[in-house]
Scaffold this motif. Structure first.
Motif, PDB file in Angstrom:
ATOM      1  N   MET A 233       0.836  -1.213   0.000  1.00 34.42           N
ATOM      2  CA  MET A 233       0.000   0.000   0.000  1.00 34.42           C
ATOM      3  C   MET A 233       0.865   1.255   0.000  1.00 34.42           C
ATOM      4  SD  MET A 233      -3.453  -0.360   2.237  1.00 34.42           S
ATOM      5  CE  MET A 233      -3.116  -1.783   3.282  1.00 34.42           C
ATOM      6  N   ASP A 234       0.389   2.298  -0.641  1.00 35.29           N
ATOM      7  CA  ASP A 234       1.142   3.547  -0.739  1.00 35.29           C
ATOM      8  C   ASP A 234       1.113   4.316   0.572  1.00 35.29           C
ATOM      9  OD1 ASP A 234       1.776   3.072  -3.334  1.00 35.29           O
ATOM     10  OD2 ASP A 234       0.058   4.163  -4.149  1.00 35.29           O
ATOM     11  N   THR A 235       2.291   4.791   0.953  1.00 36.87           N
ATOM     12  CA  THR A 235       2.336   5.666   2.118  1.00 36.87           C
ATOM     13  C   THR A 235       2.773   7.051   1.669  1.00 36.87           C
ATOM     14  OG1 THR A 235       4.626   5.110   2.621  1.00 36.87           O
ATOM     15  CG2 THR A 235       2.934   3.778   3.686  1.00 36.87           C
ATOM     16  N   PHE A 236       2.445   8.030   2.455  1.00 40.46           N
ATOM     17  CA  PHE A 236       2.822   9.401   2.128  1.00 40.46           C
ATOM     18  C   PHE A 236       2.926  10.209   3.416  1.00 40.46           C
ATOM     19  CE2 PHE A 236      -1.740   9.063   2.247  1.00 40.46           C
ATOM     20  CZ  PHE A 236      -2.173  10.222   2.862  1.00 40.46           C
ATOM     21  N   ILE A 237       3.689  11.283   3.359  1.00 35.18           N
ATOM     22  CA  ILE A 237       3.773  12.163   4.518  1.00 35.18           C
ATOM     23  C   ILE A 237       2.591  13.129   4.443  1.00 35.18           C
ATOM     24  CG2 ILE A 237       5.153  13.881   5.749  1.00 35.18           C
ATOM     25  CD1 ILE A 237       6.473  11.123   5.715  1.00 35.18           C
ATOM     26  N   CYS A 238       1.776  13.086   5.474  1.00 33.70           N
ATOM     27  CA  CYS A 238       0.539  13.857   5.465  1.00 33.70           C
ATOM     28  C   CYS A 238       0.813  15.361   5.542  1.00 33.70           C
ATOM     29  CB  CYS A 238      -0.326  13.420   6.639  1.00 33.70           C
ATOM     30  SG  CYS A 238      -1.865  14.321   6.740  1.00 33.70           S
ATOM     31  N   GLN A 239       0.164  16.107   4.634  1.00 34.53           N
ATOM     32  CA  GLN A 239       0.288  17.574   4.616  1.00 34.53           C
ATOM     33  C   GLN A 239      -0.374  18.193   5.844  1.00 34.53           C
ATOM     34  OE1 GLN A 239       1.592  19.430   1.938  1.00 34.53           O
ATOM     35  NE2 GLN A 239       2.153  17.593   0.773  1.00 34.53           N
ATOM     36  N   ASN A 240      -1.320  17.468   6.408  1.00 37.08           N
ATOM     37  CA  ASN A 240      -2.121  18.044   7.486  1.00 37.08           C
ATOM     38  C   ASN A 240      -1.495  17.866   8.856  1.00 37.08           C
ATOM     39  OD1 ASN A 240      -4.310  16.890   5.317  1.00 37.08           O
ATOM     40  ND2 ASN A 240      -4.807  18.908   6.107  1.00 37.08           N
ATOM     41  N   CYS A 241      -0.938  16.672   9.113  1.00 29.94           N
ATOM     42  CA  CYS A 241      -0.401  16.447  10.449  1.00 29.94           C
ATOM     43  C   CYS A 241       1.067  16.038  10.434  1.00 29.94           C
ATOM     44  CB  CYS A 241      -1.274  15.445  11.211  1.00 29.94           C
ATOM     45  SG  CYS A 241      -1.435  13.863  10.418  1.00 29.94           S
ATOM     46  N   GLY A 242       1.674  15.958   9.248  1.00 31.05           N
ATOM     47  CA  GLY A 242       3.105  15.696   9.165  1.00 31.05           C
ATOM     48  C   GLY A 242       3.515  14.276   9.461  1.00 31.05           C
ATOM     49  N   VAL A 243       2.542  13.411   9.663  1.00 33.28           N
ATOM     50  CA  VAL A 243       2.819  12.014  10.006  1.00 33.28           C
ATOM     51  C   VAL A 243       2.737  11.180   8.726  1.00 33.28           C
ATOM     52  CG1 VAL A 243       1.863  10.017  11.256  1.00 33.28           C
ATOM     53  CG2 VAL A 243       1.948  12.262  12.352  1.00 33.28           C
ATOM     54  N   GLU A 244       3.464  10.066   8.695  1.00 38.09           N
ATOM     55  CA  GLU A 244       3.358   9.182   7.540  1.00 38.09           C
ATOM     56  C   GLU A 244       2.055   8.388   7.595  1.00 38.09           C
ATOM     57  OE1 GLU A 244       6.519   6.310   7.072  1.00 38.09           O
ATOM     58  OE2 GLU A 244       6.081   6.101   4.935  1.00 38.09           O
TER      59      GLU A 244
ATOM     60  N   ILE B 175     -17.376   9.034   4.657  1.00 39.33           N
ATOM     61  CA  ILE B 175     -17.315   9.619   6.001  1.00 39.33           C
ATOM     62  C   ILE B 175     -16.114  10.574   6.035  1.00 39.33           C
ATOM     63  CG2 ILE B 175     -17.072   9.162   8.480  1.00 39.33           C
ATOM     64  CD1 ILE B 175     -19.581   7.876   7.446  1.00 39.33           C
ATOM     65  N   PRO B 176     -16.353  11.845   6.300  1.00 36.38           N
ATOM     66  CA  PRO B 176     -15.224  12.787   6.336  1.00 36.38           C
ATOM     67  C   PRO B 176     -14.258  12.468   7.477  1.00 36.38           C
ATOM     68  CG  PRO B 176     -17.325  13.921   6.789  1.00 36.38           C
ATOM     69  CD  PRO B 176     -17.631  12.470   6.625  1.00 36.38           C
ATOM     70  N   ILE B 177     -12.978  12.773   7.248  1.00 32.46           N
ATOM     71  CA  ILE B 177     -11.964  12.566   8.281  1.00 32.46           C
ATOM     72  C   ILE B 177     -11.535  13.931   8.803  1.00 32.46           C
ATOM     73  CG2 ILE B 177      -9.645  11.675   8.719  1.00 32.46           C
ATOM     74  CD1 ILE B 177     -10.293   9.466   6.695  1.00 32.46           C
ATOM     75  N   LEU B 178     -11.596  14.071  10.102  1.00 34.44           N
ATOM     76  CA  LEU B 178     -11.330  15.357  10.749  1.00 34.44           C
ATOM     77  C   LEU B 178      -9.958  15.902  10.392  1.00 34.44           C
ATOM     78  CD1 LEU B 178     -12.760  14.496  14.286  1.00 34.44           C
ATOM     79  CD2 LEU B 178     -13.798  16.014  12.576  1.00 34.44           C
ATOM     80  N   ASP B 179      -9.895  17.174  10.057  1.00 28.82           N
ATOM     81  CA  ASP B 179      -8.647  17.876   9.748  1.00 28.82           C
ATOM     82  C   ASP B 179      -7.892  17.294   8.550  1.00 28.82           C
ATOM     83  OD1 ASP B 179      -9.117  19.447  12.041  1.00 28.82           O
ATOM     84  OD2 ASP B 179      -8.160  17.934  13.298  1.00 28.82           O
ATOM     85  N   HIS B 180      -8.545  16.515   7.730  1.00 29.79           N
ATOM     86  CA  HIS B 180      -7.919  15.946   6.533  1.00 29.79           C
ATOM     87  C   HIS B 180      -8.853  16.126   5.342  1.00 29.79           C
ATOM     88  CE1 HIS B 180      -5.419  14.059   9.586  1.00 29.79           C
ATOM     89  NE2 HIS B 180      -4.558  13.741   8.638  1.00 29.79           N
ATOM     90  N   ASP B 181      -8.276  16.153   4.145  1.00 33.02           N
ATOM     91  CA  ASP B 181      -9.095  16.247   2.940  1.00 33.02           C
ATOM     92  C   ASP B 181      -9.567  14.872   2.474  1.00 33.02           C
ATOM     93  OD1 ASP B 181      -8.633  18.945   2.942  1.00 33.02           O
ATOM     94  OD2 ASP B 181      -6.855  18.792   1.653  1.00 33.02           O
TER      95      ASP B 181
END
Ligand SMILES: [Zn+2]
Length: 166
Positions: free
Chosen positions: A1-12, A64-70
């Motif tokens: 699965m693809d991982t990425f560094i989140c723009q919103n919380c800086g976590v992978e 279902i929306p995810i809080l503080d994320h797009d």
């Protein structure tokens, strides 16, 4: 699965897969013989020919929306609809016509993340212009699923739900 560094919380993060049901609950509970005899199931349509009535289902998406994320947590679910609705949607689907239409449907899958049954929840079904499956807009209700749809869930909660089925 693809991982990425989140723009919103800086976590992978790992990309969230959608949680999909292959069929409506009402199809799943049929015996193998009845599935053969009474039901017609395709990827996006399902019809069950009971002796006294015919049930129609289409496949849709509940986001279902995810809080503080797009991001959203997407459930691939089925709703029961009227004969008129499935006929109308079938025509649109076959013609690949993109039109915004609104139908009425009732949720037909048991989402295990909720204590109270999710079957029978009233939904507005909105077709999408981009060729994706229709989206659900729940009718107002105290049900936790509807509350989550309105208020969102944390990303940790979304990950927990994904991990509980995979
Ligand atoms: Zn994040």
């Amino acid at each position: 699965m693809d991982t990425f560094i989140c723009q919103n919380c800086g976590v992978e993060h790992t990309e969230l897969p959608s949680l999909a049901f292959d069929a409506p609950f009402h199809y799943d509970i049929l015996s193998l013989v009845d599935k053969e005899k009474l039901a017609e199931k395709e990827d996006d349509f399902c019809v069950i020919n009971h002796k006294d009535q015919i049930d129609y289902f289409i496949r849709v998406v509940l986001q279902i929306p995810i809080l503080d994320h797009d991001e959203t947590l997407d459930y691939g679910v089925w709703v029961s609809v009227s004969k008129e609705t499935i006929e109308d949607y079938r025509l649109m689907f076959a013609a690949k016509e993109a039109e915004e239409k609104s139908y009425f449907g009732m949720l037909c899958n048991e989402i295990a993340d909720y204590e109270t049954s999710t079957i029978g929840l009233y939904m507005q079904v909105l077709t999408q212009l981009n060729g994706y499956r229709p989206l659900l807009i729940p009718y107002e209700s105290e049900h936790s699923l509807v509350q989550d749809w309105s208020n969102g869930i944390s990303r940790d909660e979304a990950v927990r739900r994904v991990n509980s089925v995979t």
